[in-house]
Design an enzyme around this catalytic site. Structure first.
Site, PDB file in Angstrom:
ATOM      1  NE  ARG A  30       8.848 109.365  32.536  1.00 41.43           N
ATOM      2  CZ  ARG A  30       8.008 109.204  31.498  1.00 41.43           C
ATOM      3  NH1 ARG A  30       7.779 108.030  30.989  1.00 41.43           N
ATOM      4  NH2 ARG A  30       7.386 110.244  30.963  1.00 41.43           N
ATOM      5  CG  HIS A  69      11.383 107.043  28.394  1.00 41.11           C
ATOM      6  ND1 HIS A  69      11.246 105.928  29.183  1.00 41.11           N
ATOM      7  CD2 HIS A  69      12.202 106.684  27.366  1.00 41.11           C
ATOM      8  CE1 HIS A  69      11.948 104.931  28.649  1.00 41.11           C
ATOM      9  NE2 HIS A  69      12.538 105.371  27.560  1.00 41.11           N
ATOM     10  CE1 TYR A 120       4.152 110.580  28.569  1.00 40.65           C
ATOM     11  CE2 TYR A 120       5.278 111.257  26.562  1.00 40.65           C
ATOM     12  CZ  TYR A 120       5.328 110.783  27.858  1.00 40.65           C
ATOM     13  OH  TYR A 120       6.539 110.528  28.438  1.00 40.65           O
TER      14      TYR A 120
HETATM   15  C1  LIG Z   1      11.418  94.714  23.823  1.00 45.79           C
HETATM   16  C2  LIG Z   1      11.416  96.198  23.769  1.00 45.79           C
HETATM   17  N1  LIG Z   1      10.300  96.850  23.377  1.00 45.79           N
HETATM   18  C3  LIG Z   1      10.284  98.212  23.351  1.00 45.79           C
HETATM   19  C4  LIG Z   1      11.401  98.921  23.698  1.00 45.79           C
HETATM   20  C5  LIG Z   1      11.365 100.438  23.683  1.00 45.79           C
HETATM   21  N2  LIG Z   1      11.295 100.913  25.074  1.00 45.79           N
HETATM   22  C6  LIG Z   1      12.390 101.308  25.737  1.00 45.79           C
HETATM   23  S1  LIG Z   1      12.054 101.775  27.292  1.00 45.79           S
HETATM   24  C7  LIG Z   1      10.410 101.446  27.099  1.00 45.79           C
HETATM   25  C8  LIG Z   1       9.437 101.695  28.214  1.00 45.79           C
HETATM   26  C9  LIG Z   1       9.532 100.727  29.328  1.00 45.79           C
HETATM   27  O1  LIG Z   1       8.683 101.178  30.346  1.00 45.79           O
HETATM   28  P1  LIG Z   1       8.778 100.639  31.815  1.00 45.79           P
HETATM   29  O2  LIG Z   1       9.081  99.194  31.797  1.00 45.79           O
HETATM   30  O3  LIG Z   1       7.558 101.069  32.539  1.00 45.79           O
HETATM   31  O4  LIG Z   1      10.072 101.373  32.400  1.00 45.79           O
HETATM   32  P2  LIG Z   1      10.289 102.930  32.721  1.00 45.79           P
HETATM   33  O5  LIG Z   1      10.866 103.545  31.482  1.00 45.79           O
HETATM   34  O6  LIG Z   1       9.010 103.527  33.104  1.00 45.79           O
HETATM   35  O7  LIG Z   1      11.298 102.955  33.817  1.00 45.79           O
HETATM   36  C10 LIG Z   1      10.139 100.980  25.820  1.00 45.79           C
HETATM   37  C11 LIG Z   1       8.795 100.623  25.316  1.00 45.79           C
HETATM   38  C12 LIG Z   1      12.564  98.201  24.082  1.00 45.79           C
HETATM   39  N3  LIG Z   1      13.679  98.820  24.455  1.00 45.79           N
HETATM   40  N4  LIG Z   1      12.540  96.855  24.117  1.00 45.79           N
END
Ligand SMILES: Cc1ncc(C[n+]2csc(CCOP(=O)(O)OP(=O)(O)O)c2C)c(N)n1
Ligand SMILES: [Mg+2]
Length: 355
Positions: A250, A254, A263
């Site tokens: 990425r 985010h 970070y």
């Molecule tokens: C159940 C849940 N926990 C936390 C969140 C907050 N959240 C949104 S995106 C994210 C990160 C997810 O990371 P990843 O699966 O690696 O996807 P990326 O953003 O890297 O594409 C988090 C923790 C959420 N939306 N739903």
């Protein structure tokens, strides 16, 4: 697995010149959209933007591998799958503006696109919910003997959710025709992949669920296309699920609410910029005689113009009628929703400037 042009030959996995160029145009469009949408968010015109800068090969390569009848259960970064399946950029902007022509009529959060005509199902905000849903549709297809495949996308962070385990375990037991496409992009907001699992790879988990798991170079569109196409064909022929872990990064934040400099060190990002998926693909296309700098410029100019028009047109569409927030949850509106709608309408009539 890699088909970078630095290796002797480039395997197109059956894609002809038109298909190769369609993928390239979509990549360039998606990259340009990142800048455009980020600017619109900074100007306060759209609420938020979650891009896929640096992940275009994983997303578009896999999306292109799926057939028209197949179903897509994306996460929030895969809007380019909709583009590569023929959705015009204008529809993405309709959604980002939440205007009256947005398929969700402004009722979903900005990355929760929904395109029913291409079997692209909206996500919900809690990450991972799309995984068991995808398995359910795959199971339904199997029971109905529909020869289709389903793909669901999620990130390295989401691979730690209970929904990922439930979905993969169920799919393994029932040999559901589903592809679990994990984009390992190094981060889940500010949490590195190293904190998601003690296993060496995410792909290796598939063994425990009783199906095949593999890693692919996620910045190599043709390699991603090849493995996804093979997994979809296997699924359609009754061979069951596949877990694909696409190794990518990425490069951007985010979302527009994130500042990754808080970070992570820029030294970590630099090598990935050198392995930019668009540059990798351009080298491959050039080796095949399907790309030169003039063509690249032509496509970039086309993408910029396309996005300017799409964003302008979407910004000119009116907002949805407020009453639409009460509609389309039930086939027939139940009494309690009708009461809320009527109360809302009376309030509006009494105080026309307040919404
Ligand atoms: C159940 C849940 N926990 C936390 C969140 C907050 N959240 C949104 S995106 C994210 C990160 C997810 O990371 P990843 O699966 O690696 O996807 P990326 O953003 O890297 O594409 C988090 C923790 C959420 N939306 N739903
Ligand atoms: Mg991630």
């Amino acid at each position: 697995m890699s088909s970078d042009s630095s290796t002797a030959t480039v395997d197109t996995h059956g894609l002809d010149r038109e298909g190769l160029h369609h993928a390239y145009r979509t990549m360039v469009l998606m990259r340009a959209m990142h800048d455009r949408a980020t600017n619109l968010q900074r100007q306060g015109r759209i609420h938020s933007w979650l891009g896929c800068f640096g992940q275009e090969a994983a997303i578009i390569g896999s999306g292109l591998a799926m057939a028209k009848e197949d179903w897509i259960f994306p996460s929030y970064r895969e809007h380019a799958v909709a583009l590569v399946r023929g959705v015009p950029a204008r529809k993405l902007f309709d959604h980002l503006y939440g205007n009256a022509e947005d398929n969700a009529k402004g009722r979903n959060l900005p990355p929760e696109y929904t395109f029913r005509d291409i079997n692209y199902v909206s996500i919900s905000a809690p990450v991972g919910t799309q995984i068991p849903q995808a398995v359910g549709v795959a199971m339904a297809a199997k029971l109905r003997k529909d020869p289709i495949a389903v793909i669901t996308y999620f990130g390295d962070g989401t691979s730690s959710t209970a929904d990922a385990h439930t979905g993969m375990n169920f799919a393994g037991v029932w040999k559901a025709p589903v592809i679990f496409f994990c984009q390992n992009n190094g981060w889940a907001i500010s949490v590195p992949t190293s904190q998601q699992t003690a296993a060496e790879t995410i792909a290796s988990r598939a063994v425990g669920y009783g199906f095949e798991g593999l890693r692919v170079d996620g910045n190599d569109l043709l390699a991603v296309y090849g493995v996804t196409k093979a997994a979809a064909e296997k699924a359609r022929l009754g061979g069951g699920p596949t877990l694909i872990e696409a190794m990518t990064y990425r490069v951007g934040p985010h979302s527009t609410s994130d500042d990754p400099t808080a970070y992570r060190d820029d030294a970590e990002v630099a090598p990935w910029r050198d392995r930019d998926p668009i540059a990798v693909y351009e080298r491959q296309l050039a080796a095949l005689g399907h790309w030169d700098e003039a063509f690249g410029q032509e496509v970039r100019a086309w993408a910029t113009a396309e996005l300017q028009t799409a964003a302008r047109e979407a910004s000119e569409v009116a907002q949805p009628e407020l009453t639409t927030i009460f509609e389309e949850v039930y086939a027939e509106m139940p009494w309690h929703i009708r009461e809320q709608r009527d109360a809302h309408m009376s309030l509006r009539a009494a105080t026309p400037t307040a919404h």
